[in-house]
Motif scaffolding. Structure first.
Motif, PDB file in Angstrom:
ATOM      1  N   PHE A 117      -2.213   9.039  -2.998  1.00 59.92           N
ATOM      2  CA  PHE A 117      -3.054   9.205  -2.290  1.00 59.92           C
ATOM      3  C   PHE A 117      -2.840  10.233  -1.593  1.00 59.92           C
ATOM      4  CE2 PHE A 117      -5.750  10.006   1.863  1.00 59.92           C
ATOM      5  CZ  PHE A 117      -6.583  10.010   1.306  1.00 59.92           C
ATOM      6  N   LEU A 118      -2.313  10.485  -0.544  1.00 61.38           N
ATOM      7  CA  LEU A 118      -0.934  12.170   0.134  1.00 61.38           C
ATOM      8  C   LEU A 118      -1.233  13.063  -1.125  1.00 61.38           C
ATOM      9  CD1 LEU A 118       1.191  10.314   3.029  1.00 61.38           C
ATOM     10  CD2 LEU A 118      -1.511  11.422   2.955  1.00 61.38           C
TER      11      LEU A 118
ATOM     12  N   GLY B  88      -4.052   1.719  -6.570  1.00 60.38           N
ATOM     13  CA  GLY B  88      -3.332   1.562  -5.465  1.00 60.38           C
ATOM     14  C   GLY B  88      -1.626   0.537  -5.605  1.00 60.38           C
TER      15      GLY B  88
ATOM     16  N   GLY C 297      -9.015   6.562  -3.101  1.00 56.84           N
ATOM     17  CA  GLY C 297      -9.287   7.950  -2.416  1.00 56.84           C
ATOM     18  C   GLY C 297      -8.853   8.983  -3.652  1.00 56.84           C
ATOM     19  N   PHE C 298      -7.410   8.694  -3.723  1.00 57.64           N
ATOM     20  CA  PHE C 298      -6.843   8.611  -4.639  1.00 57.64           C
ATOM     21  C   PHE C 298      -7.528   9.526  -6.124  1.00 57.64           C
ATOM     22  CE2 PHE C 298      -3.895   8.864  -8.895  1.00 57.64           C
ATOM     23  CZ  PHE C 298      -3.347  10.494  -8.693  1.00 57.64           C
TER      24      PHE C 298
ATOM     25  N   GLY D 148      -6.158  -1.990   1.444  1.00 57.44           N
ATOM     26  CA  GLY D 148      -5.455  -0.237   2.466  1.00 57.44           C
ATOM     27  C   GLY D 148      -4.946  -0.066   0.829  1.00 57.44           C
ATOM     28  N   CYS D 149      -4.522  -1.029  -0.431  1.00 58.74           N
ATOM     29  CA  CYS D 149      -4.491  -0.216  -1.399  1.00 58.74           C
ATOM     30  C   CYS D 149      -5.601   0.014  -2.189  1.00 58.74           C
ATOM     31  CB  CYS D 149      -3.615  -1.928  -2.639  1.00 58.74           C
ATOM     32  SG  CYS D 149      -2.290  -2.412  -1.968  1.00 58.74           S
TER      33      CYS D 149
ATOM     34  N   SER E  87      -6.709   3.104  -0.454  1.00 57.73           N
ATOM     35  CA  SER E  87      -6.115   4.220  -1.476  1.00 57.73           C
ATOM     36  C   SER E  87      -6.010   4.759  -2.431  1.00 57.73           C
ATOM     37  CB  SER E  87      -4.514   4.597  -0.680  1.00 57.73           C
ATOM     38  OG  SER E  87      -4.008   3.650  -1.595  1.00 57.73           O
TER      39      SER E  87
ATOM     40  N   ALA F 167       0.604  -1.336   0.100  1.00 61.68           N
ATOM     41  CA  ALA F 167      -0.077  -0.131  -0.069  1.00 61.68           C
ATOM     42  C   ALA F 167       1.038   1.064   0.266  1.00 61.68           C
ATOM     43  CB  ALA F 167      -1.496  -0.066   1.116  1.00 61.68           C
TER      44      ALA F 167
ATOM     45  N   GLY G  27       0.890   3.511  -3.254  1.00 61.70           N
ATOM     46  CA  GLY G  27      -0.771   4.121  -3.390  1.00 61.70           C
ATOM     47  C   GLY G  27      -0.881   4.862  -2.418  1.00 61.70           C
ATOM     48  N   SER G  28      -0.265   4.355  -1.057  1.00 60.74           N
ATOM     49  CA  SER G  28      -0.858   5.940   0.086  1.00 60.74           C
ATOM     50  C   SER G  28       0.144   7.111  -0.175  1.00 60.74           C
ATOM     51  CB  SER G  28      -0.282   5.615   1.008  1.00 60.74           C
ATOM     52  OG  SER G  28       0.717   4.536   1.426  1.00 60.74           O
TER      53      SER G  28
END
Lengths: 431, 326
Positions: free
Chosen positions: A35-36, A271, A289-290, A282-283, A286, A28, A31-32
């Motif tokens: 996302f950030l 992700g 979310g992205f 979680g992947c 995120s 993840a 991907g995260s």
């Protein structure tokens, strides 16, 4: 990782660093980070003062919970080595069933929600029959099912109509304690269920089947049965997503949400999930979310352009174009995430060769045909995906036939007897 | 060896061994059914329009066949066709003498989209279906952005006549057949007689072996997508000539239809197996089937359901994966 020292400050620091390292090599991670980045971009374009408000966050969750749920459902299937591009129309099916049972038969809303979830599970079962029992290529079979389910939707409800009682959609739109969006409850429920399932045998089996069906079968796991459970779970989650969609739109439309199928798939890929045996929920979150935040940013970007350049007007065509282009670009981002996965795999192997720790648990190289379809990434030997190296998940040992025999004998699963009987054939085949 | 087979097994062997012949038989049966449902559909004009649509679909599925044999999949056929059709009406705008610029620009556009498909699917390693679907979405949105939702213009009269005139005054010989005299030999040459064709088959069969044989696998695979884009673009401008004026997304359904046609023709999704004859037969089946559904006066929804079920049935017949026990 295997050391059992007392929790001193230096140990805590070391374990914190280790946790950070684990996160860095976890599926993840890329991907995260994406996302950030999207979060920062969105907040900058919208203005932090108006982005970080309760109302805005609430709107974000309310509008996007169905999509996030769809991405989670899709990620479960991807882990199990299959997929379903028809989950968008399945959500529309839930919507249609919920609205029409309420309207025609006068069933109270909660009960018709249950009926809708049932419909989604039935549709998932149909997809399971095509993908696992008949062994059709999952992508194409589910694409064909898209047409069938869409047809059923229109047969149930010919034109957009119906409504949800105000009580329910107001509740969906409200905040608990004034700041927690109520729509997050659906998300939390699903995540809790998954967190439980991940810790059961089924969770491990899902990764095993996703990694390599034949090896999983040789170890006594029934791929069809595991995929059945995955599809049932996915049906339930899609049902929840459909209910959220109904609450969000507060109306019925048989032809909506079709693009949720491909969008959820691309969210998962962005992700960092690849096909089978790799990646976590979680992947999916995120990645979803992205996509959501990027699309939000596109909207604010265009409205900023309109403000800045006089006489500049935007049609919805531009926005659609930009958001589709971004989905494509996000897919291309897999180059980055896939590199992260490759590096994680390499680093893990190097570490084991250097330290020798965990060599007993690991089965050397991953199976060669592990993820032929995706970014050609086989499941890595126990890094972030598994709980710990020490309680070696079954799939780490699967590529060594000798070990898999013993795994089958020690009763790895319900079908252990069958598995042991067939292991020899599987081994002969592999040679 | 075949003597001791039961009739059912023999039928199975026949279905597996010669999908092209099978498809022709199915097409004839479907046509008989159509005539049975509505006897008025048995006339030269109707046959002519069946031939017209079949050729159009077979041009579109030419590229799809090559890509599938090479182990990929191209879902942007429909979007490229629609874009090429819009190009045709915009460039020609009811004037003669613009065929060559149109042909060049349409083929260049198709080749460019094909190149994007190829690079994304092969070099980056994304699943071909997903990435081509995403690219075709972008191409479709591009049509809306560039035309603001309402494409202008008509194709020139000469071009229209070059596709729809009946040859020698015979009703069932539309002049699009003349284009087939160019396209069919070209595809047959590409697939069966050229080095490129042999390489495509080899790659579809076993990419690793192909690479060890010294074939530049990714270059050949990207080239298959480029060919697919060009064939789709060509089919698109012919389609525009047939329709005279077009909307956005006019030919989008050709993506799905061409894929089904190619699969009916016996081309395996796993690559390495398939013929263009089969794809032509598959196109015929698709067109006759759609005629039948029209004759039965099914609503578009039910047609979609039928097409979906048909796809599942075809996959069951030709493209089941191996059992995990084998």
């Amino acid at each position: 990782m295997n050391t059992k020292t007392k929790p001193t400050p230096s140990y805590l620091l070391a374990s914190a660093r280790q946790a950070l390292g684990r996160f860095h090599t976890s599926p993840a991670f890329a991907g995260s980070m994406l996302f950030l980045a999207a979060l920062v971009l969105n907040a900058a374009l919208q203005g932090p003062a108006s982005f970080f408000t309760v109302k805005n966050i609430n709107t974000l969750f309310t509008k996007n919970t169905p999509f996030m749920l769809a991405a989670i459902a899709q990620s479960l299937l991807l882990m199990t080595g299959t997929m379903d591009i028809s989950c968008g129309v399945q959500m529309a099916l839930v919507n249609v069933v919920v609205i029409m049972t309420g309207q025609e038969w006068g069933i109270p809303f909660p009960l018709s929600c249950l009926l809708g979830i049932g419909a989604a599970i039935l549709a998932s079962l149909l997809c399971w029959v095509c993908c696992s029992v008949l062994r059709l290529p999952a992508l194409l079979a589910s694409y064909a099912l898209t047409f069938v389910i869409k047809g059923v939707n229109v047969m149930i409800m010919s034109v957009p109509q119906g409504k949800v009682e105000k009580l329910y959609y107001k509740a969906y739109d409200s905040q608990i304690f004034g700041f927690i969006p109520a729509s997050i409850l659906g998300l939390a429920l699903v995540l809790l269920i998954w967190a439980y399932v991940r810790r059961t045998r089924l969770g491990t089996h899902m990764y095993a089947v996703g990694g390599n069906q034949r090896d999983a079968f040789a170890a006594g796991i029934s791929p069809m049965g595991v995929q059945l459970k995955a599809f049932l779970l996915k049906g339930f989650i899609i049902g929840a997503a459909g209910v959220c969609l109904t609450l969000m739109t507060a109306a019925g439309n048989p032809l909506q949400a079709e693009d949720y199928g491909i969008r959820s798939l691309s969210a998962c890929i962005i992700g960092g999930l690849s096909f089978g045996g790799w990646g976590t929920v979680g992947c999916a979150i995120s990645g979803a979310g992205f996509l959501v935040l990027i699309q939000n940013s596109v909207y604010y970007f265009f409205s900023m352009l309109v403000k800045m350049i006089p006489g500049f007007s935007v049609t919805s065509y531009y926005q659609n174009f930009a958001s589709d282009l971004l989905i494509l670009l996000g897919l291309l981002m897999t180059m980055v995430t896939a590199r992260g996965q490759r590096e994680a795999l390499r680093r893990d192997i190097v570490r084991q060769l250097k330290t020798g720790i965990g060599l007993r648990d690991q089965a050397g190289t991953p199976p060669p045909d592990g993820a032929a379809a995706g970014a050609a990434l086989a499941p890595p030997p126990g890094n972030g995906t598994g709980p710990e190296n020490t309680d070696a998940p079954a799939f780490d040992t699967l590529s060594a036939p000798a070990v898999s025999t013993s795994a089958a004998r020690t009763g790895l699963s319900d079908g252990a007897g069958v598995g042991a009987a067939h292991t020899k054939e599987g081994m002969d085949d592999e040679r | 060896m075949k003597d001791n087979l039961t009739p059912l097994m023999r039928a199975k062997v026949f279905v597996k061994e010669s999908p092209a012949r099978m498809a022709f038989i199915i097409a004839i049966l479907l046509y008989v059914a159509t005539v049975a449902v509505s006897p008025t559909s048995l006339n030269a004009n109707a046959i002519g329009s069946i031939i017209m649509m079949t050729l159009l679909l077979s041009f579109a599925s030419a590229g799809q066949t090559i890509v599938l044999i090479g182990g990929g999949m191209d879902f942007s056929v429909g979007a490229v066709m629609s874009s090429a059709a819009i190009l045709a009406t915009t460039i020609m705008n009811h004037r003669d003498g613009y065929f060559l610029p149109l042909l060049i620009s349409a083929l260049a556009m198709g080749a460019f989209v094909g190149l994007c498909n190829g690079v994304c699917a092969v070099k980056i390693g994304l699943p071909p279906m997903i990435v081509t679907l995403a690219i075709s979405n972008v191409v479709t949105r591009m049509q809306y952005v560039l035309t603001q939702g309402s494409p202008l213009g008509y194709v020139s009269d000469a071009f229209f006549r070059s596709v729809t005139t009946r040859l020698f005054g015979v009703q069932f010989l539309p002049s699009i057949i003349l284009y087939a005299f160019i396209v069919f030999p070209l595809v047959f040459f590409l697939l069966n007689r050229s080095r490129f064709g042999k390489q495509v088959y080899l790659i579809g069969n076993n990419p690793l072996a192909a690479r060890l044989d010294g074939i530049e696998v990714s270059r050949v695979q990207i080239l298959t997508y480029v060919f697919s884009g060009m064939f789709s673009a060509f089919a698109g401008i012919l389609g525009a000539a047939y329709m005279q004026s077009v909307r956005c997304q006019t030919f989008d359904e050709y993506a799905y239809n061409s894929l089904i046609a190619v699969i009916i023709g016996g081309t395996a999704l796993s690559g390495g197996i398939g013929t263009y004859t089969g794809s032509i037969a598959g196109s015929l089946v698709m067109v006759v089937l759609s005629n039948l559904l029209t004759a039965m006066q099914l609503s578009p929804t039910k047609r979609n359901v039928v097409l979906g079920v048909l796809m599942v049935l075809l996959l069951v017949l030709y493209n089941r994966e191996k059992n995990v026990r084998q």
